[in-house]
Motif scaffolding. Structure first.
Motif, short mmCIF file in Angstrom:
data_model
loop_
_atom_site.label_atom_id
_atom_site.label_comp_id
_atom_site.label_asym_id
_atom_site.label_seq_id
_atom_site.Cartn_x
_atom_site.Cartn_y
_atom_site.Cartn_z
N GLY A 144 40.94 50.31 30.19
CA GLY A 144 41.57 49.91 31.43
C GLY A 144 42.77 50.77 31.76
N GLY A 204 41.63 49.63 37.32
CA GLY A 204 40.64 48.81 36.65
C GLY A 204 40.14 49.48 35.38
N GLU A 205 38.87 49.23 35.06
CA GLU A 205 38.25 49.88 33.90
C GLU A 205 37.83 51.29 34.29
N LEU A 257 37.71 51.90 38.88
CA LEU A 257 37.57 50.62 39.59
C LEU A 257 36.36 49.85 39.07
N ASP A 261 34.35 47.12 36.53
CA ASP A 261 34.60 45.76 36.08
C ASP A 261 34.30 45.62 34.59
N GLY A 309 33.25 47.15 39.95
CA GLY A 309 33.95 45.90 40.23
C GLY A 309 34.17 45.68 41.71
N SER A 325 36.69 44.85 44.85
CA SER A 325 38.08 45.01 45.26
C SER A 325 38.60 43.72 45.87
#
Length: 288
Positions: free
Chosen positions: A216, A221-222, A238, A240, A260, A262
């Protein structure tokens, strides 16, 4: 800020210790009356050209008393035209480093996706791409980034040196829509490509390579970073959920992470970045 990070109001002691270049290596030194750039390079045991490249805003013919010069360490590099290999010093921020080298903090962040701007470590080495050509940077002593924001430079210059392996790579998503193209925004900050996709979509490696980062990152994000042949790197952000581990060898088409959603746009977006040797490249030059 660089102004606040110098250990340097020690100019007198540095001058007294002149025979030992290790006392000033990596530090800031102040110009004294009668100094020339050549004399300071000799005092620091640094080639004159190397000292000039690490101080692009300094005019060698118009040194000013009290002006501060950065003395590079052996771990740092300054190839003609960049990108610089710069070692973080106490008090540094991406913004202050950008001002010194005549670029933007956005370009530095893009070139160092695994670095956290709010948690830089002293001694950490980062890549500093330039915002324009070296002569234009050296001519600007104000440190402003505005003269170094030609839109064509980030995308056109690297294309001339792209290796033969960077040809017709597949896109990182099977189903996508380009919602932001690679290039500078209205403020001149270079922005990576942003792709919108569907729930459950998986980002896939665009070429064979090795996973060098899978974790992360603040505001991203990841993130998965894959290193490829010929000093090429791809970034998938970005995400998940990450589907690979650091050190894994992947092929083109292998799943790396799940995209993921937003919270700001409610879209499922993938930030995709492509670089060669730390320099951002327009992915459209490589992807088929």
């Amino acid at each position: 800020m660089l102004v606040g990070c110098a250990n340097a109001p020690q100019s007198s002691s540095q001058r007294a210790a002149a025979p030992s270049a290790t006392h000033i290596s990596g530090n800031w030194v102040q110009v004294q009356r009668g100094d020339t750039l050549g004399q300071m390079a000799a005092r620091a045991n640094v080639p004159l050209e190397r000292l000039q490249r690490f101080n692009p805003g300094v005019n060698a013919r118009q040194l000013k008393v009290g002006q501060r010069l950065l003395i590079p360490t052996q771990q740092e590099r300054a190839p003609s035209g960049g990108p610089y290999r710069y070692q973080i010093r106490p008090g540094d921020t991406f913004s202050s480093v950008a001002r010194h080298f005549g670029t933007t903090s956005g370009r530095i962040q893009s070139a160092n996706p695994s670095a956290t701007p709010t948690n830089l470590r002293v001694g950490q080495v980062v890549s500093v791409p330039l915002g324009g050509s070296a002569p234009r940077t050296a001519a600007s002593s104000s440190g402003s980034s505005s003269p170094n924001r030609p839109a064509a430079a980030p995308s056109s210059a690297p294309s001339q040196a792209l290796p033969a392996s960077a040809r017709r790579w597949p896109w990182p998503l099977d189903d996508y829509r380009v919602v932001r193209r690679f290039g500078p925004d209205s403020r001149g900050t270079l922005q990576p490509m942003l792709l919108a996709t569907q729930p459950g979509a998986q980002a896939k490696s665009v070429a064979p390579g090795e996973v060098r980062f899978a974790d992360g990152m603040r505001q991203l994000g990841e993130v998965v970073i894959v290193h490829h042949a010929d000093n090429l790197q791809t970034v998938y952000a970005l995400c998940d959920r990450i589907l690979v581990k650091v050190g894994k060898q992947v092929n083109a088409g292998d799943a790396l992470c799940e995209v993921g959603q937003s919270s700001a746009t409610q879209r499922y977006d993938l930030l995709f970045d492509l670089r060669q040797g730390g320099k951002p490249i327009d992915p459209r030059q490589v992807l088929r």
